[in-house]
Design an enzyme around this catalytic site. Structure first.
Site, PDB file in Angstrom:
ATOM      1  N   ASN A 126      47.738 125.278  40.253  1.00 31.58           N
ATOM      2  CA  ASN A 126      48.122 126.699  40.173  1.00 31.58           C
ATOM      3  C   ASN A 126      47.013 127.550  40.785  1.00 31.58           C
ATOM      4  OD1 ASN A 126      46.224 127.640  37.967  1.00 31.58           O
ATOM      5  ND2 ASN A 126      47.303 125.994  36.887  1.00 31.58           N
ATOM      6  N   LYS A 178      51.174 129.905  17.755  1.00 35.63           N
ATOM      7  CA  LYS A 178      50.113 128.903  17.949  1.00 35.63           C
ATOM      8  C   LYS A 178      49.033 128.989  16.866  1.00 35.63           C
ATOM      9  CE  LYS A 178      50.383 128.358  22.992  1.00 35.63           C
ATOM     10  NZ  LYS A 178      49.641 127.854  24.154  1.00 35.63           N
TER      11      LYS A 178
HETATM   12  N1  CTP Z   1      46.968 126.413  26.895  1.00 43.32           N
HETATM   13  C1  CTP Z   1      46.328 125.256  26.531  1.00 43.32           C
HETATM   14  N2  CTP Z   1      46.893 124.043  26.814  1.00 43.32           N
HETATM   15  C2  CTP Z   1      48.061 123.957  27.455  1.00 43.32           C
HETATM   16  C3  CTP Z   1      48.708 125.138  27.848  1.00 43.32           C
HETATM   17  C4  CTP Z   1      48.136 126.348  27.545  1.00 43.32           C
HETATM   18  O1  CTP Z   1      45.249 125.316  25.949  1.00 43.32           O
HETATM   19  N3  CTP Z   1      48.562 122.793  27.727  1.00 43.32           N
HETATM   20  C5  CTP Z   1      46.369 127.720  26.556  1.00 43.32           C
HETATM   21  C6  CTP Z   1      45.929 128.520  27.740  1.00 43.32           C
HETATM   22  O2  CTP Z   1      44.575 128.280  28.051  1.00 43.32           O
HETATM   23  C7  CTP Z   1      46.153 129.944  27.245  1.00 43.32           C
HETATM   24  C8  CTP Z   1      47.386 129.815  26.411  1.00 43.32           C
HETATM   25  O3  CTP Z   1      47.397 128.472  25.943  1.00 43.32           O
HETATM   26  O4  CTP Z   1      45.121 130.383  26.411  1.00 43.32           O
HETATM   27  C9  CTP Z   1      48.620 130.078  27.205  1.00 43.32           C
HETATM   28  O5  CTP Z   1      49.711 129.850  26.401  1.00 43.32           O
HETATM   29  P1  CTP Z   1      51.075 129.234  26.922  1.00 43.32           P
HETATM   30  O6  CTP Z   1      52.027 129.383  25.805  1.00 43.32           O
HETATM   31  O7  CTP Z   1      50.936 127.865  27.420  1.00 43.32           O
HETATM   32  O8  CTP Z   1      51.351 130.154  28.131  1.00 43.32           O
HETATM   33  P2  CTP Z   1      52.434 129.907  29.171  1.00 43.32           P
HETATM   34  O9  CTP Z   1      52.272 128.587  29.858  1.00 43.32           O
HETATM   35  O10 CTP Z   1      52.424 131.121  30.011  1.00 43.32           O
HETATM   36  O11 CTP Z   1      53.656 129.774  28.173  1.00 43.32           O
HETATM   37  P3  CTP Z   1      55.193 130.033  28.333  1.00 43.32           P
HETATM   38  O12 CTP Z   1      55.589 129.304  29.544  1.00 43.32           O
HETATM   39  O13 CTP Z   1      55.705 129.438  27.064  1.00 43.32           O
HETATM   40  O14 CTP Z   1      55.293 131.517  28.389  1.00 43.32           O
END
Ligand code: CTP
Length: 410
Positions: A215, A346
Site C-alpha cells: 500500500n 477493538k
Molecule cells: N491494524 C493492525 N493490524 C492489522 C490491521 C490493522 O494493527 N492487521 C491497526 C492499524 O495499525 C490501525 C488500525 O488497526 O491502527 C486500523 O484499523 P482497521 O480496522 O484495520 O482499519 P481498516 O483496515 O481501515 O479497517 P476497515 O477496512 O474495517 O475499515
C-alpha cells in the site's frame, strides 16, 4: 505568554548570539523562524559577525534593537547586559565560530557576547560552523570537550559541501533543525520511564519472490509520532514496514516486511510495555500461498486468493493487563461514527481518525488532520504538517495515558 513545558517556543525568551562566519546569513532565517514560532528574541552580534550580516537586518527580523558592544552607554541605559543575561531563558549562539568556542572555553569576557555567556545562568546552546579542518583540529575538539563537560549543548555541525569549497563536518545545522532541538529542550519529559512500542509504515505481502501486495503508506506519521514520543522522554521501539525514512534519533527501529513479521516483532516486545501505538497500514489480507519461484504469465485471468491477516492492534488490546493502546483509522466517510465503532470494537484506549480520499490528508502527504477519540472525549487536530500533528497527538496520548493511570479525567 505561554510557559507550558510542552516544547512550544511560544513566549520563550531567547538570546541569540551571532559570531563571524559565512553561516551568519542563516541566522536571519533562524531569527525569523523563532519569531514565527512565537519566541521573544534578542540578538547580540560579535564584531566579526557584522562583516557578514548587518545588525539592521537582524533588528528588523527580531523586532528588537540588536546589541553589538559591551561598552555602549545608550544600549546599557535600556536593558543593561546583566538584565539581558537574566532575561534569557536560553542562550543560543548560531553560528558559533572556532574562535568564539575557544574564547568560551577559556571563560573570556572580552566582548558583549562572551560576557553574557558568563553572566547568564540560562542553558547555553551553540551551533558550530567552520571549515572542516578547523573543526577537526585538536584545539577545537579539546575546547568542545571542555564545553560539553560544562553542560553546554553542542548542536551539530552537519556534514557536506562547505562555502570554502571543501567537504566534511563543519556546516551549521539548518535553522529548522536548530529550532527542533531547542523545542525538544523545552519539552517536559512527561513520558520519562515509559516503554512504547509503535508500528509504522506499510506491510508487503509476498506473492512470489519478486512481487508483493502493498500500500501507499510512507510511514511519515508513525515516524514523526515516534520522534515526538521519544521527545517526551519515552523509550520508543519502532516496528516499521519498508520505508525510505531514517529512524528518528533516540528511537530503536526494527524493520519488518509482512504483517505476520510485524505481529511477531510486536508480540516479542509487548511484555512490560506501557503504550502501544499502531500507526502502521497493515495489510488486512495476504496471498494464501507464496509461490516459491517467480510466477510466469499465462493466457486468461490470473486469480490470487487472499486470506485474513491477524489484527495486531486487536491482539495487543486484548492482552490482560496490556498497555494503553492507540489505533489509527482512515475513513472516506462518516469519520466520527466509524472511528468510535473501531475504538469500542477493538477495545482501544484512543483512536486517531483521518479522512482520506478527495483533497483531505492521508497517505503520501506532508499534511494531515486528525479527529482523536477516547472513551470520555474527543479533540480535533486541524490540518497541519505531520510533524506538528504528531507533536499534538503525542501530547494528547501522554495526557490520556496519565489520566488513565491515575484514574482521573484531565
Ligand atoms: N491494524 C493492525 N493490524 C492489522 C490491521 C490493522 O494493527 N492487521 C491497526 C492499524 O495499525 C490501525 C488500525 O488497526 O491502527 C486500523 O484499523 P482497521 O480496522 O484495520 O482499519 P481498516 O483496515 O481501515 O479497517 P476497515 O477496512 O474495517 O475499515
Amino acid at each position: 505568554m505561554s510557559t507550558q513545558a510542552d516544547g512550544s517556543l511560544s513566549g520563550r525568551r531567547l538570546l541569540v548570539g551571532v559570531t563571524g562566519g559565512i553561516a551568519a546569513y542563516k541566522s536571519a532565517h533562524l531569527v525569523r523562524l523563532l519569531r514565527t514560532a512565537g519566541a521573544q528574541v534578542r540578538v547580540v552580534m560579535t564584531a566579526a559577525a557584522q562583516s557578514f550580516i548587518t545588525p539592521l537586518t537582524l533588528q528588523a527580523l527580531s523586532g528588537s534593537p540588536v546589541r553589538t558592544r559591551l561598552l555602549d552607554p545608550g544600549a546599557e541605559a535600556g536593558m543593561d547586559h546583566i538584565e539581558l543575561a537574566r532575561w534569557a531563558e536560553r542562550v543560543l549562539v548560531a553560528p558559533a565560530s572556532a574562535h568564539f568556542l575557544a574564547r568560551l572555553a577559556q571563560g573570556l569576557a572580552d566582548d558583549l557576547l562572551t560576557t553574557l555567556c558568563l553572566a547568564s545562568a540560562a542553558p547555553l546552546w551553540v551551533a558550530p560552523a567552520m571549515n572542516q579542518q578547523m573543526w577537526r583540529h585538536p584545539a577545537t575538539q579539546d575546547n568542545l570537550a571542555l564545553l560539553r563537560r560544562r553542560s553546554v549543548t553542542i548542536l551539530g555541525p552537519a556534514e557536506g559541501e562547505q562555502a570554502c569549497g571543501e567537504s566534511g563536518p563543519g556546516r551549521m545545522l539548518e535553522p529548522e533543525a536548530i529550532i527542533a532541538a531547542l523545542a525538544d529542550g523545552f519539552r517536559a519529559r512527561t513520558l520519562e520511564g515509559c516503554r512504547v512500542v509503535l508500528t509504522a509504515g506499510p506491510t508487503r505481502e509476498a506473492i512470489d519472490p519478486v512481487r508483493f501486495v502493498g500500500n501507499r503508506s510512507s510511514g511519515r506519521m508513525g515516524y514523526a509520532l515516534a520522534q515526538a514520543l521519544a521527545g517526551f522522554g519515552a523509550a520508543v521501539e519502532l516496528v516499521s514496514g519498508p520505508s525510505g525514512l531514517e529512524p528518528p534519533a533516540g528511537v530503536t527501529r526494527v524493520v519488518v516486511e509482512s504483517a505476520l513479521e510485524m505481529e511477531t516483532a510486536v508480540m516479542e516486545r509487548i511484555e512490560g510495555c506501557d503504550l502501544f501505538v499502531a500507526a502502521a497500514a497493515v495489510a488486512d489480507y495476504r496471498p494464501e500461498q507464496v509461490a516459491p519461484a517467480k510466477i510466469k504469465k499465462s493466457e486468461g485471468v490470473f486469480t490470487l486468493r487472499l486470506v485474513r491477516n491477524p489484527d495486531i492492534l486487536a491482539r495487543v488490546s486484548a492482552l490482560p493487563g496490556g498497555p494503553f493502546t492507540v489505533g489509527f483509522a482512515a475513513e472516506t466517510e462518516r469519520l466520527e461514527e466509524q472511528a468510535r465503532a473501531k475504538l469500542v470494537g477493538k477495545g482501544l484506549d484512543m483512536i486517531a481518525a483521518n479522512q482520506v480520499g478527495g483533497t483531505e490528508g492521508g497517505f503520501e502527504r506532508e499534511d494531515n488532520a486528525l479527529l482523536v477519540l477516547w472513551r470520555g472525549g474527543q479533540r480535533l487536530l486541524p490540518m497541519a504538517p505531520k510533524t506538528e500533528i504528531a507533536e499534538q497527538l503525542a501530547r494528547l496520548i501522554a495526557e490520556q495515558y496519565h489520566a488513565q493511570a491515575t484514574g482521573q479525567d484531565p
